[in-house]
Design an enzyme around this catalytic site. Structure first.
Site, PDB file in Angstrom:
ATOM      1  CG  HIS A 100      -1.893   1.000   1.403  1.00 59.33           C
ATOM      2  ND1 HIS A 100      -1.600   2.298   1.779  1.00 59.33           N
ATOM      3  CD2 HIS A 100      -3.230   0.958   1.227  1.00 59.33           C
ATOM      4  CE1 HIS A 100      -2.715   2.998   1.827  1.00 59.33           C
ATOM      5  NE2 HIS A 100      -3.729   2.210   1.495  1.00 59.33           N
ATOM      6  CG  ASP A 113       0.942  -2.191   6.362  1.00 62.74           C
ATOM      7  OD1 ASP A 113       0.057  -2.166   7.241  1.00 62.74           O
ATOM      8  OD2 ASP A 113       0.811  -1.638   5.249  1.00 62.74           O
ATOM      9  CD  GLN A 157      -6.600  -4.220   4.335  1.00 65.15           C
ATOM     10  OE1 GLN A 157      -7.511  -4.985   4.655  1.00 65.15           O
ATOM     11  NE2 GLN A 157      -6.822  -2.970   4.006  1.00 65.15           N
ATOM     12  CE  LYS A 167      -7.015   0.115   6.555  1.00 65.56           C
ATOM     13  NZ  LYS A 167      -7.860   0.465   5.424  1.00 65.56           N
ATOM     14  CB  CYS A 223      -3.573   3.454  -1.656  1.00 66.85           C
ATOM     15  SG  CYS A 223      -4.805   4.724  -1.411  1.00 66.85           S
TER      16      CYS A 223
HETATM   17  N1  PLP Z   1      -1.491  -0.526   4.847  1.00 68.66           N
HETATM   18  C1  PLP Z   1      -2.459  -1.208   4.230  1.00 68.66           C
HETATM   19  C2  PLP Z   1      -2.167  -2.589   3.727  1.00 68.66           C
HETATM   20  C3  PLP Z   1      -3.720  -0.646   4.074  1.00 68.66           C
HETATM   21  O1  PLP Z   1      -4.692  -1.334   3.463  1.00 68.66           O
HETATM   22  C4  PLP Z   1      -3.947   0.658   4.555  1.00 68.66           C
HETATM   23  C5  PLP Z   1      -5.261   1.318   4.351  1.00 68.66           C
HETATM   24  O2  PLP Z   1      -6.068   0.901   3.579  1.00 68.66           O
HETATM   25  C6  PLP Z   1      -2.907   1.318   5.204  1.00 68.66           C
HETATM   26  C7  PLP Z   1      -1.693   0.711   5.332  1.00 68.66           C
HETATM   27  C8  PLP Z   1      -3.096   2.689   5.735  1.00 68.66           C
HETATM   28  O3  PLP Z   1      -4.069   2.710   6.755  1.00 68.66           O
HETATM   29  P1  PLP Z   1      -4.670   4.102   7.274  1.00 68.66           P
HETATM   30  O4  PLP Z   1      -5.176   4.807   6.059  1.00 68.66           O
HETATM   31  O5  PLP Z   1      -5.761   3.685   8.214  1.00 68.66           O
HETATM   32  O6  PLP Z   1      -3.566   4.816   7.945  1.00 68.66           O
END
Ligand code: PLP
Length: 408
Positions: free
Chosen positions: A121, A200, A203, A226, A365
Site C-alpha cells: 500500500h 504492516d 489488513q 479497520k 493506493c
Molecule cells: N497498509 C495497508 C495494507 C492498508 O490497506 C492501509 C489502508 O487501507 C494502510 C496501510 C493505511 O491505513 P490508514 O489509512 O488507516 O492509515
C-alpha cells in the site's frame, strides 16, 4: 458460534436501509463498522468524563488516564507485546511515517538497502521511497509473480547492506501474498544481518491472531478503524530493545521530563513517543472494540466464514466471461479483487453502488502492484464477520444487472 447471525444485530449501521434494501457492505478492507459497544463507549466518555490524560489530578482526569492506560494493556495482550511497547498514533500511515522519520532518518545511511515488496500500500511504500531519496539509500523490491499473484521472495536479496525490511503482512488488493514459510524465512535472514523488520498489519490484524513475539519483528502497525474501532487512531508496536534507537517523532506536551533549553530530557517508554493531547475517546472506544472481539470472535471460525463468502464470490466471477479474478489460492481469504475487460472498474463499482452494494474500485493506493500485474484498476469486495451469504447474493444479483447494462 455461528457467524454472522449472532453478531449483525450488534452493528446499528445495518438497521439503515439502502435503496430499500439492507446495506450490502463489502468494503471492509477500507474501513469496518462499529458495534454498539464501541459507539457507546465513545459517547459515554464524552457525556460523562471528557478529560485529558496524563495531566489533570482531579478525579475525571485520573480515571480517564487509568482507562486510557488500561487500553494500552488490552492492545498489548491482543498482539502479544508488552504494554510499554505500544504507541498510540493516528493510524497505520502515521505509524510507518513515524518509523521512517524517527528511526529511519537516524539509522539509514547512503548505500543502505531497504527491502519492501511490490505489493505494498502507498502507506508502506512512499515513506521508504522518500527516505531512500533523502539518504541516497536503495530500495530493493520483492517481486510479485503475475501468474500466482504471490511474492517471489529470494533470500539472496538480503545482504549485509540490508538495514530494514518493511513489508505487508497482508495485501489490501490480493490478501495473503506470502508463500508458506517465506515470511518466516525473510525475518530469519533479516535478523541474521542485523536488519530491523517492520510489518504492516493494517489488513491482517482484524482477520488473524497476531503475536508480535512469534513473528519476531521490531515494528508492527495497524489502524483502529479497520478492526471495529474509531477513526483517527492507530498503533505502533516498537520492540523494547529498539526504543532507545528511536527518536521522538513529534515533540511537545507531556513527552518530556525537562524542556529547559540546554537540558532537554525525554520521558521513556511510550510517553517519549506521544506528544500532545491524546485521542482519549478513540482509545477508550478501541478498548471496547477489543473487548468485543475477545468476547465474540474466534479467529479460526472467522477465517473459515470469510473464506466461504469469498469462495462464493470467486466461483460466481469465474463464470462471467471477461472477468479476471486476482489473488492467490489461499484458504483464508477476506478480499476478492477482480478486473473486468469491457468496463472500467469505477463504472462497475458505481453501478453496484446504485444497487446498494458497497465495493471499492481503482488501484486501492497500490498503484505499483497494479502496474506490476498489468491492470490499471480493479474492483475489490472485502468481507468481515457481519457479512452474510445474502450479502453475496445481493452482490451477484447486482452484478448480473450490470452484465446486461454493460454487455458483459
Ligand atoms: N497498509 C495497508 C495494507 C492498508 O490497506 C492501509 C489502508 O487501507 C494502510 C496501510 C493505511 O491505513 P490508514 O489509512 O488507516 O492509515
Amino acid at each position: 458460534m455461528s457467524f454472522p447471525k449472532t453478531l449483525r444485530s450488534d452493528f446499528p449501521i445495518f438497521e439503515k436501509k439502502c435503496w430499500n434494501n439492507e446495506l450490502c457492505y463489502l468494503d471492509n478492507a477500507a474501513t469496518t463498522h462499529k458495534p454498539n459497544a464501541v459507539i457507546e463507549a465513545v459517547s459515554e466518555f464524552y457525556r460523562f468524563q471528557n478529560a485529558s490524560v496524563h495531566r489533570g489530578i482531579y478525579s475525571q482526569a485520573e480515571s480517564a488516564t487509568a482507562q486510557f492506560e488500561a487500553v494500552r494493556t488490552i492492545v498489548s495482550s491482543f498482539i502479544g507485546s508488552d504494554s510499554n511497547e505500544i504507541v498510540f498514533t493516528s493510524g497505520a500511515t502515521e505509524g510507518i511515517n513515524f518509523v521512517a522519520d524517527a528511526w529511519g532518518f537516524h539509522n539509514i545511511k547512503a548505500g543502505d538497502h531497504i527491502v519492501v515488496s511490490e505489493a505494498e500500500h502507498h502507506a508502506n511504500l512512499l515513506p521508504w521511497l522518500r527516505l531512500a531519496e533523502r539518504k541516497n539509500a536503495k530500495i530493493i523490491f520483492i517481486p510479485i509473480n503475475k501468474d500466482t499473484d504471490q511474492l517471489d521472495f529470494d533470500e539472496s536479496i538480503i545482504t549485509c547492506r540490508t538495514k530494514l525490511v518493511a513489508v505487508t503482512h497482508c495485501s489490501n488488493v490480493l490478501g495473503n501474498v506470502w508463500k508458506h514459510g517465506d515470511l518466516d524465512l525473510l525475518v530469519k535472514k533479516a535478523r541474521a544481518v542485523g536488519a530491523k523488520i517492520l510489518l504492516d498489519g493494517a489488513q491482517s490484524v482484524a482477520h488473524q491472531k497476531i503475536d508480535v513475539k512469534t513473528l519476531d519483528i521490531d515494528f508492527f502497525v495497524f489502524s483502529a478503524h479497520k478492526i471495529m474501532g474509531p477513526t483517527g487512531l492507530g498503533f505502533l508496536f516498537i520492540k523494547s530493545n529498539v526504543q532507545d534507537d528511536v527518536q521522538p517523532y513529534q515533540v511537545g506536551g507531556v513527552m518530556v521530563h525537562s524542556a529547559l533549553p540546554g537540558s532537554l530530557k525525554w520521558r521513556t517508554g511510550p510517553q517519549k513517543f506521544e506528544a500532545g493531547t491524546q485521542p482519549v475517546a478513540q482509545v477508550i472506544g478501541f478498548g471496547a472494540a477489543i473487548n468485543y472481539i475477545n468476547e465474540k470472535i474466534n479467529f479460526c471460525k472467522l477465517s473459515s466464514h470469510e473464506n466461504s463468502l469469498c469462495e462464493k464470490i470467486i466461483s460466481f466471477l469465474k463464470s462471467v466471461p471477461g472477468v479476471k479474478v486476482l489473488g492467490p489460492k489461499s484458504d483464508s481469504k477476506h478480499i476478492v479483487s477482480f478486473a473486468v475487460a469491457v468496463v472500467h472498474a469505477h463504472d462497475l463499482a458505481d453501478f453496484l453502488g446504485e444497487c446498494g452494494v458497497a465495493v471499492r474500485a481503482g488501484h486501492h493506493c497500490a498503484q505499483l502492484l497494479h502496474n506490476c500485474l498489468g491492470v490499471e484498476a480493479t474492483v475489490r469486495a472485502s468481507v468481515f464477520c457481519y457479512n452474510t451469504a445474502q450479502d453475496i447474493d445481493c452482490f451477484i444479483n447486482a452484478f448480473n444487472k450490470a452484465r446486461s447494462i454493460f454487455g458483459l
